[in-house]
Design a protein around this motif. Sequence first.
Motif, PDB file in Angstrom:
ATOM      1  N   SER A  79       0.843  -1.194   0.000  1.00 44.99           N
ATOM      2  CA  SER A  79       0.000   0.000   0.000  1.00 44.99           C
ATOM      3  C   SER A  79       0.880   1.247   0.000  1.00 44.99           C
ATOM      4  O   SER A  79       1.922   1.272   0.658  1.00 44.99           O
ATOM      5  N   LYS A  81       0.432   3.750   1.618  1.00 40.98           N
ATOM      6  CA  LYS A  81       0.472   4.245   2.998  1.00 40.98           C
ATOM      7  C   LYS A  81       1.582   3.579   3.810  1.00 40.98           C
ATOM      8  O   LYS A  81       1.937   4.072   4.877  1.00 40.98           O
ATOM      9  N   GLN A  82       2.081   2.466   3.312  1.00 40.75           N
ATOM     10  CA  GLN A  82       3.154   1.773   4.033  1.00 40.75           C
ATOM     11  C   GLN A  82       4.483   2.459   3.749  1.00 40.75           C
ATOM     12  O   GLN A  82       4.889   2.599   2.596  1.00 40.75           O
TER      13      GLN A  82
END
Length: 165
Positions: A79, A81-82
Amino acid sequence: MTSPNIVWTRIDERLLHGQIRITWGKHTEANLILVANDDAAEGPNAAFMQAGMKASAGGEYAVRFFSIQKTIDVIHKASPKQRIFVLCNTPEDVARLVEGGVPITHCNVGNMHFHEGKKQIAKTVSVNSDDINAFERLVKCGVTCTVQNTPDQNPEDVLELAVSA
Protein backbone atom coordinates in the motif's frame (compact mmCIF):
# COMPACT_ATOMS: atom_id res chain seq x y z
CA MET A 1 2.21 -2.30 -10.61
CA THR A 2 2.88 0.48 -8.11
CA SER A 3 6.26 1.38 -6.71
CA PRO A 4 6.54 0.55 -3.01
CA ASN A 5 7.29 3.37 -0.59
CA ILE A 6 10.68 2.12 0.63
CA VAL A 7 11.98 4.78 3.00
CA TRP A 8 15.15 3.01 4.15
CA THR A 9 17.18 -0.12 3.55
CA ARG A 10 19.73 -1.26 6.10
CA ILE A 11 22.16 -4.12 6.49
CA ASP A 12 22.50 -5.17 10.10
CA GLU A 13 23.68 -8.65 11.05
CA ARG A 14 21.48 -8.47 14.14
CA LEU A 15 18.41 -7.68 12.03
CA LEU A 16 15.65 -6.06 14.13
CA HIS A 17 16.77 -4.85 17.55
CA GLY A 18 16.31 -1.86 19.83
CA GLN A 19 18.61 0.53 17.94
CA ILE A 20 16.58 0.00 14.78
CA ARG A 21 13.33 0.86 16.59
CA ILE A 22 14.64 3.76 18.64
CA THR A 23 16.97 5.54 16.21
CA TRP A 24 16.45 4.44 12.62
CA GLY A 25 12.72 3.82 12.76
CA LYS A 26 12.04 7.29 14.11
CA HIS A 27 14.63 8.90 11.80
CA THR A 28 13.07 7.36 8.69
CA GLU A 29 9.45 7.76 9.84
CA ALA A 30 8.79 4.17 8.78
CA ASN A 31 5.58 2.46 9.83
CA LEU A 32 6.48 -1.03 8.58
CA ILE A 33 9.70 -2.93 9.16
CA LEU A 34 10.20 -5.66 6.58
CA VAL A 35 12.81 -8.19 7.66
CA ALA A 36 13.89 -9.69 4.33
CA ASN A 37 15.79 -12.77 5.40
CA ASP A 38 15.32 -16.42 4.46
CA ASP A 39 16.22 -17.77 7.93
CA ALA A 40 14.01 -15.33 9.84
CA ALA A 41 11.11 -15.96 7.47
CA GLU A 42 11.21 -19.72 7.10
CA GLY A 43 14.30 -21.20 8.74
CA PRO A 44 14.22 -23.87 11.45
CA ASN A 45 14.43 -21.21 14.21
CA ALA A 46 12.14 -18.69 12.49
CA ALA A 47 9.47 -18.62 15.22
CA PHE A 48 12.09 -17.98 17.91
CA MET A 49 13.85 -15.31 15.83
CA GLN A 50 10.57 -13.58 14.98
CA ALA A 51 9.40 -13.49 18.59
CA GLY A 52 12.55 -11.69 19.71
CA MET A 53 12.45 -9.24 16.84
CA LYS A 54 8.75 -8.47 17.31
CA ALA A 55 9.47 -7.70 20.97
CA SER A 56 12.28 -5.36 19.86
CA ALA A 57 9.82 -3.48 17.63
CA GLY A 58 7.91 -2.52 20.77
CA GLY A 59 4.53 -2.44 19.02
CA GLU A 60 5.43 0.84 17.30
CA TYR A 61 5.76 -0.70 13.85
CA ALA A 62 4.07 -3.35 11.79
CA VAL A 63 6.65 -6.08 11.26
CA ARG A 64 6.80 -8.59 8.41
CA PHE A 65 9.22 -11.46 7.88
CA PHE A 66 9.61 -12.41 4.22
CA SER A 67 12.15 -14.53 2.40
CA ILE A 68 14.18 -12.73 -0.22
CA GLN A 69 12.10 -14.30 -3.00
CA LYS A 70 8.76 -13.49 -1.35
CA THR A 71 9.91 -9.89 -0.92
CA ILE A 72 10.70 -9.72 -4.64
CA ASP A 73 7.33 -11.30 -5.46
CA VAL A 74 5.09 -9.12 -3.27
CA ILE A 75 6.80 -5.77 -2.59
CA HIS A 76 5.05 -4.08 -5.49
CA LYS A 77 1.67 -4.92 -3.91
CA ALA A 78 2.44 -2.74 -0.87
CA SER A 79 0.00 0.00 0.00
CA PRO A 80 1.23 3.55 -0.69
CA LYS A 81 0.47 4.24 3.00
CA GLN A 82 3.15 1.77 4.03
CA ARG A 83 6.47 3.51 4.72
CA ILE A 84 8.72 0.48 4.42
CA PHE A 85 12.02 -0.02 6.20
CA VAL A 86 13.74 -3.00 4.55
CA LEU A 87 16.13 -4.81 6.86
CA CYS A 88 18.62 -7.44 5.67
CA ASN A 89 21.66 -8.98 7.30
CA THR A 90 23.98 -9.32 4.29
CA PRO A 91 24.86 -7.29 1.20
CA GLU A 92 24.16 -10.41 -0.89
CA ASP A 93 20.52 -10.33 0.23
CA VAL A 94 20.18 -6.66 -0.73
CA ALA A 95 21.82 -7.37 -4.10
CA ARG A 96 19.36 -10.22 -4.70
CA LEU A 97 16.46 -7.90 -3.90
CA VAL A 98 17.68 -5.19 -6.28
CA GLU A 99 18.48 -7.67 -9.05
CA GLY A 100 15.00 -9.11 -8.53
CA GLY A 101 13.37 -5.74 -9.18
CA VAL A 102 12.96 -4.25 -5.70
CA PRO A 103 13.42 -0.48 -6.18
CA ILE A 104 16.13 0.25 -3.63
CA THR A 105 18.25 3.35 -4.29
CA HIS A 106 20.24 3.57 -1.07
CA CYS A 107 21.63 0.93 1.25
CA ASN A 108 22.73 1.88 4.76
CA VAL A 109 25.31 -0.45 6.28
CA GLY A 110 25.24 -0.58 10.05
CA ASN A 111 26.64 -3.76 11.52
CA MET A 112 28.59 -6.49 9.77
CA HIS A 113 30.67 -8.11 12.47
CA PHE A 114 34.22 -9.32 12.12
CA HIS A 115 34.53 -13.04 11.37
CA GLU A 116 37.44 -15.13 10.16
CA GLY A 117 38.32 -14.10 6.60
CA LYS A 118 36.88 -10.59 6.89
CA LYS A 119 38.68 -7.27 7.13
CA GLN A 120 37.45 -4.40 9.23
CA ILE A 121 36.67 -1.29 7.17
CA ALA A 122 34.81 0.71 9.85
CA LYS A 123 34.19 0.40 13.57
CA THR A 124 31.12 -1.79 13.08
CA VAL A 125 31.67 -3.14 9.56
CA SER A 126 33.89 -5.97 8.33
CA VAL A 127 33.75 -7.42 4.82
CA ASN A 128 35.12 -10.25 2.73
CA SER A 129 35.44 -10.57 -1.05
CA ASP A 130 31.86 -11.87 -1.41
CA ASP A 131 30.54 -8.82 0.46
CA ILE A 132 32.60 -6.46 -1.71
CA ASN A 133 31.32 -8.23 -4.83
CA ALA A 134 27.71 -7.75 -3.66
CA PHE A 135 28.34 -4.04 -2.97
CA GLU A 136 29.90 -3.65 -6.43
CA ARG A 137 26.81 -5.27 -7.99
CA LEU A 138 24.59 -2.87 -6.04
CA VAL A 139 26.58 0.17 -7.17
CA LYS A 140 26.36 -1.03 -10.79
CA CYS A 141 22.57 -1.09 -10.33
CA GLY A 142 22.65 2.54 -9.17
CA VAL A 143 22.39 1.88 -5.42
CA THR A 144 24.38 4.16 -3.11
CA CYS A 145 25.96 2.09 -0.31
CA THR A 146 27.12 3.90 2.80
CA VAL A 147 28.30 2.98 6.27
CA GLN A 148 26.47 4.92 8.95
CA ASN A 149 25.85 3.29 12.29
CA THR A 150 23.54 5.98 13.66
CA PRO A 151 21.76 8.93 12.01
CA ASP A 152 24.03 11.49 13.70
CA GLN A 153 27.14 10.08 12.01
CA ASN A 154 28.32 11.11 8.56
CA PRO A 155 27.73 8.44 5.91
CA GLU A 156 30.86 6.99 4.29
CA ASP A 157 31.02 5.15 0.97
CA VAL A 158 31.41 1.40 1.56
CA LEU A 159 33.65 0.70 -1.42
CA GLU A 160 35.92 3.65 -0.68
CA LEU A 161 36.34 2.34 2.87
CA ALA A 162 37.04 -1.17 1.58
CA VAL A 163 39.75 0.09 -0.78
CA SER A 164 41.45 2.20 1.89
CA ALA A 165 41.30 -0.46 4.65
